[in-house]
Design a protein around this motif. Structure first.
Motif, PDB file in Angstrom:
ATOM      1  N   SER A  47       0.829  -1.212   0.000  1.00 54.80           N
ATOM      2  CA  SER A  47       0.000   0.000   0.000  1.00 54.80           C
ATOM      3  C   SER A  47       0.860   1.259   0.000  1.00 54.80           C
ATOM      4  N   THR A  48       2.103   1.156  -0.489  1.00 50.98           N
ATOM      5  CA  THR A  48       3.020   2.289  -0.383  1.00 50.98           C
ATOM      6  C   THR A  48       2.910   3.294  -1.531  1.00 50.98           C
ATOM      7  N   CYS A  49       1.849   3.183  -2.321  1.00 54.53           N
ATOM      8  CA  CYS A  49       1.565   4.207  -3.335  1.00 54.53           C
ATOM      9  C   CYS A  49       0.181   4.799  -3.078  1.00 54.53           C
ATOM     10  N   HIS A  50      -0.242   4.721  -1.832  1.00 52.11           N
ATOM     11  CA  HIS A  50      -1.549   5.210  -1.401  1.00 52.11           C
ATOM     12  C   HIS A  50      -1.631   6.731  -1.506  1.00 52.11           C
ATOM     13  N   VAL A  51      -2.755   7.218  -2.012  1.00 50.64           N
ATOM     14  CA  VAL A  51      -3.042   8.654  -2.057  1.00 50.64           C
ATOM     15  C   VAL A  51      -4.513   8.876  -1.744  1.00 50.64           C
ATOM     16  N   TYR A  52      -4.821  10.142  -1.501  1.00 48.56           N
ATOM     17  CA  TYR A  52      -6.211  10.589  -1.403  1.00 48.56           C
ATOM     18  C   TYR A  52      -6.501  11.378  -2.674  1.00 48.56           C
ATOM     19  N   VAL A  53      -7.498  10.952  -3.433  1.00 56.45           N
ATOM     20  CA  VAL A  53      -7.860  11.702  -4.639  1.00 56.45           C
ATOM     21  C   VAL A  53      -8.754  12.865  -4.243  1.00 56.45           C
ATOM     22  N   ALA A  54      -8.654  13.939  -5.002  1.00 60.64           N
ATOM     23  CA  ALA A  54      -9.506  15.100  -4.753  1.00 60.64           C
ATOM     24  C   ALA A  54     -10.969  14.671  -4.826  1.00 60.64           C
ATOM     25  N   ASP A  70      -8.427  -4.666  -0.833  1.00 55.87           N
ATOM     26  CA  ASP A  70      -7.740  -5.446   0.199  1.00 55.87           C
ATOM     27  C   ASP A  70      -6.440  -4.772   0.632  1.00 55.87           C
ATOM     28  N   MET A  71      -5.659  -4.273  -0.326  1.00 57.31           N
ATOM     29  CA  MET A  71      -4.382  -3.631  -0.001  1.00 57.31           C
ATOM     30  C   MET A  71      -4.588  -2.320   0.745  1.00 57.31           C
ATOM     31  N   LEU A  72      -5.676  -1.618   0.472  1.00 59.10           N
ATOM     32  CA  LEU A  72      -5.951  -0.365   1.180  1.00 59.10           C
ATOM     33  C   LEU A  72      -6.190  -0.592   2.664  1.00 59.10           C
ATOM     34  N   ASP A  73      -6.551  -1.820   3.045  1.00 63.15           N
ATOM     35  CA  ASP A  73      -6.703  -2.131   4.470  1.00 63.15           C
ATOM     36  C   ASP A  73      -5.387  -1.970   5.216  1.00 63.15           C
ATOM     37  N   PHE A  74      -4.260  -2.021   4.499  1.00 64.26           N
ATOM     38  CA  PHE A  74      -2.940  -1.908   5.115  1.00 64.26           C
ATOM     39  C   PHE A  74      -2.363  -0.496   5.003  1.00 64.26           C
ATOM     40  N   ALA A  75      -3.072   0.410   4.350  1.00 64.02           N
ATOM     41  CA  ALA A  75      -2.585   1.771   4.150  1.00 64.02           C
ATOM     42  C   ALA A  75      -2.695   2.586   5.435  1.00 64.02           C
ATOM     43  N   TYR A  76      -1.901   3.654   5.494  1.00 66.93           N
ATOM     44  CA  TYR A  76      -1.935   4.569   6.631  1.00 66.93           C
ATOM     45  C   TYR A  76      -3.172   5.461   6.508  1.00 66.93           C
ATOM     46  N   LEU A  85      -4.878   3.390  -4.651  1.00 71.63           N
ATOM     47  CA  LEU A  85      -3.494   3.015  -4.898  1.00 71.63           C
ATOM     48  C   LEU A  85      -3.154   3.503  -6.296  1.00 71.63           C
ATOM     49  N   THR A  86      -2.111   4.320  -6.401  1.00 73.35           N
ATOM     50  CA  THR A  86      -1.793   4.931  -7.687  1.00 73.35           C
ATOM     51  C   THR A  86      -1.325   3.919  -8.729  1.00 73.35           C
ATOM     52  N   CYS A  87      -0.881   2.748  -8.289  1.00 69.08           N
ATOM     53  CA  CYS A  87      -0.482   1.715  -9.255  1.00 69.08           C
ATOM     54  C   CYS A  87      -1.686   1.155 -10.000  1.00 69.08           C
ATOM     55  N   GLN A  88      -2.877   1.413  -9.499  1.00 68.12           N
ATOM     56  CA  GLN A  88      -4.086   0.876 -10.109  1.00 68.12           C
ATOM     57  C   GLN A  88      -4.827   1.901 -10.958  1.00 68.12           C
ATOM     58  N   LEU A  89      -4.249   3.099 -11.082  1.00 67.04           N
ATOM     59  CA  LEU A  89      -4.880   4.157 -11.874  1.00 67.04           C
ATOM     60  C   LEU A  89      -4.098   4.353 -13.165  1.00 67.04           C
ATOM     61  N   LEU A  98      -6.249  15.450 -12.889  1.00 70.13           N
ATOM     62  CA  LEU A  98      -6.362  14.688 -11.639  1.00 70.13           C
ATOM     63  C   LEU A  98      -5.474  15.311 -10.564  1.00 70.13           C
ATOM     64  N   VAL A  99      -6.003  15.373  -9.347  1.00 69.47           N
ATOM     65  CA  VAL A  99      -5.257  15.875  -8.190  1.00 69.47           C
ATOM     66  C   VAL A  99      -5.265  14.791  -7.121  1.00 69.47           C
ATOM     67  N   VAL A 100      -4.051  14.446  -6.644  1.00 69.98           N
ATOM     68  CA  VAL A 100      -3.924  13.451  -5.582  1.00 69.98           C
ATOM     69  C   VAL A 100      -3.051  14.031  -4.476  1.00 69.98           C
ATOM     70  N   GLN A 101      -3.365  13.650  -3.246  1.00 75.91           N
ATOM     71  CA  GLN A 101      -2.586  14.104  -2.095  1.00 75.91           C
ATOM     72  C   GLN A 101      -2.043  12.898  -1.350  1.00 75.91           C
ATOM     73  N   MET A 102      -0.753  12.989  -1.007  1.00 75.76           N
ATOM     74  CA  MET A 102      -0.121  11.903  -0.289  1.00 75.76           C
ATOM     75  C   MET A 102      -0.482  11.949   1.198  1.00 75.76           C
ATOM     76  N   PRO A 103      -0.568  10.780   1.821  1.00 80.17           N
ATOM     77  CA  PRO A 103      -0.799  10.734   3.273  1.00 80.17           C
ATOM     78  C   PRO A 103       0.461  11.171   4.020  1.00 80.17           C
ATOM     79  N   GLU A 104       0.347  11.295   5.321  1.00 82.19           N
ATOM     80  CA  GLU A 104       1.482  11.697   6.131  1.00 82.19           C
ATOM     81  C   GLU A 104       2.662  10.758   5.967  1.00 82.19           C
ATOM     82  N   LYS A 105       2.357   9.454   5.811  1.00 78.24           N
ATOM     83  CA  LYS A 105       3.417   8.465   5.602  1.00 78.24           C
ATOM     84  C   LYS A 105       2.844   7.277   4.870  1.00 78.24           C
ATOM     85  N   GLN A 106       3.715   6.445   4.337  1.00 80.66           N
ATOM     86  CA  GLN A 106       3.320   5.200   3.685  1.00 80.66           C
ATOM     87  C   GLN A 106       3.764   4.064   4.578  1.00 80.66           C
ATOM     88  N   ILE A 107       2.927   3.034   4.678  1.00 82.77           N
ATOM     89  CA  ILE A 107       3.304   1.869   5.495  1.00 82.77           C
ATOM     90  C   ILE A 107       3.055   0.606   4.701  1.00 82.77           C
TER      91      ILE A 107
END
Length: 107
Positions: A47-54, A70-76, A85-89, A98-107
């Motif tokens: 889940s280390t390419c997790h973002v929040y989409v606008a 399923d992988m988003l369950d492991f995201a921060y 997950l940006t790998c799926q877009l 498109l506007v995406v914002q990164m979380p505080e950290k990736q886990i």
């Protein structure tokens, strides 16, 4: 080609042109954008390419497939509506702006 805005957790914006056929994750990687680690290289195995989409993009993107969900369950701090997950877009002309914002950290 799509112009995508990546916003770091601290607010720094990076606006880049990403060629069609790549993923949003590859666009970040190829342009050295911090905050998207992509440890699995785009295999949807972390889940280390997790973002929040606008918010105005949530309904314009294809729905999450089961593996991404399923992988988003492991995201921060995933957001049920905005987390992706940006790998799926896959980039296309439809993602221009498109506007995406990164979380505080990736886990």
């Amino acid at each position: 080609m799509a112009k995508i805005t990546y916003i770091e957790h601290g607010g720094t914006e990076h606006v880049v042109d990403v060629p069609n056929g790549l993923t949003v994750m590859e666009g970040a990687r190829d342009n050295g954008i911090p905050g998207i680690e992509a440890d699995c290289g785009g295999a949807c195995a972390c889940s280390t390419c997790h973002v929040y989409v606008a918010e105005d993009w949530v309904d314009r993107l294809p729905p999450r497939e089961d593996m991404e969900q399923d992988m988003l369950d492991f995201a921060y701090e995933p957001d049920p509506a905005r987390s992706r997950l940006t790998c799926q877009l896959k980039v296309s002309d439809a993602l221009d702006g498109l506007v995406v914002q990164m979380p505080e950290k990736q886990i």
